[in-house]
Write an enzyme that holds these catalytic residues in place. Structure first.
Site, PDB file in Angstrom:
ATOM      1  N   HIS A 206      28.870  40.619  37.316  1.00  0.00           N
ATOM      2  CA  HIS A 206      30.141  41.608  37.237  1.00  0.00           C
ATOM      3  C   HIS A 206      29.698  42.235  35.534  1.00  0.00           C
ATOM      4  O   HIS A 206      29.463  41.228  34.954  1.00  0.00           O
ATOM      5  CB  HIS A 206      31.689  40.212  37.107  1.00  0.00           C
ATOM      6  CG  HIS A 206      32.209  41.251  36.686  1.00  0.00           C
ATOM      7  ND1 HIS A 206      32.401  41.973  35.745  1.00  0.00           N
ATOM      8  CD2 HIS A 206      33.147  41.481  38.019  1.00  0.00           C
ATOM      9  CE1 HIS A 206      33.638  42.647  36.164  1.00  0.00           C
ATOM     10  NE2 HIS A 206      34.330  42.171  37.666  1.00  0.00           N
ATOM     11  N   CYS A 244      31.530  46.828  38.883  1.00  0.00           N
ATOM     12  CA  CYS A 244      33.386  46.439  39.195  1.00  0.00           C
ATOM     13  C   CYS A 244      33.656  48.033  38.066  1.00  0.00           C
ATOM     14  O   CYS A 244      32.702  48.040  37.151  1.00  0.00           O
ATOM     15  CB  CYS A 244      33.672  45.793  38.263  1.00  0.00           C
ATOM     16  SG  CYS A 244      35.494  45.122  37.344  1.00  0.00           S
ATOM     17  N   HIS A 271      34.167  46.305  43.028  1.00  0.00           N
ATOM     18  CA  HIS A 271      35.573  46.226  42.320  1.00  0.00           C
ATOM     19  C   HIS A 271      36.591  47.203  42.058  1.00  0.00           C
ATOM     20  O   HIS A 271      35.313  47.834  41.574  1.00  0.00           O
ATOM     21  CB  HIS A 271      35.474  45.562  41.525  1.00  0.00           C
ATOM     22  CG  HIS A 271      34.986  44.084  41.532  1.00  0.00           C
ATOM     23  ND1 HIS A 271      35.628  42.718  40.214  1.00  0.00           N
ATOM     24  CD2 HIS A 271      35.047  43.287  42.454  1.00  0.00           C
ATOM     25  CE1 HIS A 271      34.846  42.024  40.907  1.00  0.00           C
ATOM     26  NE2 HIS A 271      34.663  41.643  41.775  1.00  0.00           N
ATOM     27  N   ASP A 316      40.454  46.157  43.026  1.00  0.00           N
ATOM     28  CA  ASP A 316      40.160  45.097  41.884  1.00  0.00           C
ATOM     29  C   ASP A 316      41.775  45.283  41.252  1.00  0.00           C
ATOM     30  O   ASP A 316      42.293  45.517  42.158  1.00  0.00           O
ATOM     31  CB  ASP A 316      39.826  45.687  41.107  1.00  0.00           C
ATOM     32  CG  ASP A 316      39.129  44.639  40.235  1.00  0.00           C
ATOM     33  OD1 ASP A 316      39.459  42.717  40.059  1.00  0.00           O
ATOM     34  OD2 ASP A 316      38.263  45.251  39.084  1.00  0.00           O
ATOM     35  N   HIS A 317      42.086  44.698  40.258  1.00  0.00           N
ATOM     36  CA  HIS A 317      43.131  44.291  40.011  1.00  0.00           C
ATOM     37  C   HIS A 317      44.448  45.713  40.672  1.00  0.00           C
ATOM     38  O   HIS A 317      43.798  46.521  39.906  1.00  0.00           O
ATOM     39  CB  HIS A 317      43.971  44.274  38.057  1.00  0.00           C
ATOM     40  CG  HIS A 317      42.397  44.019  37.528  1.00  0.00           C
ATOM     41  ND1 HIS A 317      41.717  44.190  36.434  1.00  0.00           N
ATOM     42  CD2 HIS A 317      41.632  42.884  38.043  1.00  0.00           C
ATOM     43  CE1 HIS A 317      41.357  42.659  36.520  1.00  0.00           C
ATOM     44  NE2 HIS A 317      41.024  42.063  37.393  1.00  0.00           N
ATOM     45  N   TYR A 330      46.841  40.817  39.451  1.00  0.00           N
ATOM     46  CA  TYR A 330      46.387  40.029  41.190  1.00  0.00           C
ATOM     47  C   TYR A 330      48.209  39.829  42.076  1.00  0.00           C
ATOM     48  O   TYR A 330      47.849  38.975  42.651  1.00  0.00           O
ATOM     49  CB  TYR A 330      45.700  38.780  40.757  1.00  0.00           C
ATOM     50  CG  TYR A 330      44.513  39.006  40.740  1.00  0.00           C
ATOM     51  CD1 TYR A 330      44.095  39.239  41.632  1.00  0.00           C
ATOM     52  CD2 TYR A 330      44.386  38.956  38.755  1.00  0.00           C
ATOM     53  CE1 TYR A 330      42.538  39.863  40.842  1.00  0.00           C
ATOM     54  CE2 TYR A 330      43.565  38.826  38.695  1.00  0.00           C
ATOM     55  CZ  TYR A 330      41.717  39.897  39.441  1.00  0.00           C
ATOM     56  OH  TYR A 330      40.902  39.607  39.298  1.00  0.00           O
TER      57      TYR A 330
HETATM   58 MN   LIG Z   1      36.043  43.656  38.660  1.00  0.00          MN
END
Ligand SMILES: [Mn+2]
Length: 357
Positions: A206, A244, A271, A316-317, A330
């Site tokens: 990552h 990501c 991500h 992702d987030h 999350y």
């Molecule tokens: Mn990530």
């Protein structure tokens, strides 16, 4: 290509059947709870996690993360014991049918944000990073900053038990250089990748979050050049990348589409998220769609299709929306919107290229 959602197992506030109700989701990526860095993950524990996912009708698509001990990153005398455990963990995951490991190689801070509930004009909340705030703090203060805003949720990577050791960790990395960190990553990969080849388990590193150095700690996963160097040091398809978009893209010098074009053949895990820049080294995690942030998410998805990406992708987030009580980043709702948007882009792009009927 498989579609996933990150799920924190039994401690997640989201029941797994709620994830199953999101259209098009194949499974989850999750951690094993209660493990310290460097510990061996036993077959029994992995199997219990897998059963808890599969009983809901979903797949356990991969593990995020099998964290790498600081002994390995810093190359201390405990390194070889930790690597031995890591190798056995790879074998155990493989025998449970799990073939993807996301990991990172960042000293001490896996990720950093300065505001966990930044109020957006539409009354939703986002995570924000502001380098000026970080520069005004000592590393020890970051923990308190995160904890004071997390509304009681234990933030992954900021666990109390682990951060109690922060002074000790800072001491280990005193005077540490990028070269030294890279050498230790190369040492680790040379040890574990042959086991991954044997067991058909893909490693996916990552990127740094944020992709520049904070508190003087070296970073080696921050741009295209770094990623190329990592995949070349052990030239195996099992030595791969987690792309990501929000981490690597939060330095505007990094062109995410170009990165996919150049190292996409080694991307095993994506991500998918967007950020909006609020100033120099200051950004907010926006909604996933292009319109809300700085990235052209259509072009990112198109680049993934063009390199025939066939790994695992997850939103992702997300923002905190609709008054959800959730771990910042999350929540269920905004990530569900994000994955539906990403699937819409994917369907449109693949159909327009005649790939999907
Ligand atoms: Mn990530």
């Amino acid at each position: 290509m498989k579609w996933g959602i990150r799920w924190y197992g039994a401690k997640d506030h989201i029941p797994i059947n709620h994830i199953r109700q999101i259209p098009g989701v194949d499974g989850v990526v999750g951690p094993l709870l209660g493990k310290m860095l460097g510990d061996l993950w036993t077959l029994e524990k992995i199997k219990a996690l897998k059963d808890s996912v599969e009983s809901s009708g979903l797949e356990l698509l991969g593990i995020e993360s099998v964290a790498v001990a600081d002994a390995i990153k810093a190359g201390t005398e405990d390194r070889d014991r930790c690597i031995k455990n890591y190798k056995q963990t790879i074998r155990n995951l493989s025998s449970c049918g799990i073939h993807l490991i996301c990991y990172s190689f960042k000293p001490i801070f896996g990720w950093a944000k300065t505001t966990l509930f930044y109020k957006n004009p539409d009354t939703s909340y986002s995570l924000v990073y502001d380098d000026k705030v970080v520069q005004s703090l000592k590393p020890q203060d970051m923990y308190e900053l995160i904890k004071s805003q997390s509304k009681g949720f234990e933030m992954s990577g900021w666990e109390e038990k682990w951060l109690a050791k922060i002074d000790e960790l800072l001491e280990i990395y005193k005077g540490f250089t990028r070269e030294k960190l890279f050498d230790n990553l190369a040492y680790f990969l040379k040890e574990v990748i042959p086991v991954c080849e044997e067991c058909d388990v893909k490693m996916a590193i990552h990127p740094d979050e944020p992709p520049y150095e904070i508190f003087g700690l070296p970073r080696i996963t921050k741009n295209l050049e770094d990623l190329k160097r990592i995949i070349e040091v052990v030239d195996s398809p099992y030595n791969g990348i987690t792309l990501c978009t929000g981490s690597i893209g939060s330095n505007p010098d990094n062109d995410v589409v170009q990165i996919i074009k150049e190292v996409g053949h080694r991307v095993h895990f994506v991500h998918f998220r967007n950020v909006e820049f609020l100033g120099e080294r200051k950004f907010r995690e926006s909604a996933h769609m292009s319109k809300d942030g700085a990235f052209d998410m259509y072009k990112i998805m198109e680049a993934l299709v063009d390199v025939s990406f066939d790994g695992i992708i997850r939103p992702d987030h997300g923002r905190t929306i609709w008054d959800e009580e959730c771990m910042p980043g999350y929540g269920l709702y905004d990530r569900a919107l994000g994955i539906c948007y990403a699937q819409g882009l994917y369907e449109a792009i693949t159909k327009s290229k005649g790939i999907q009927k």
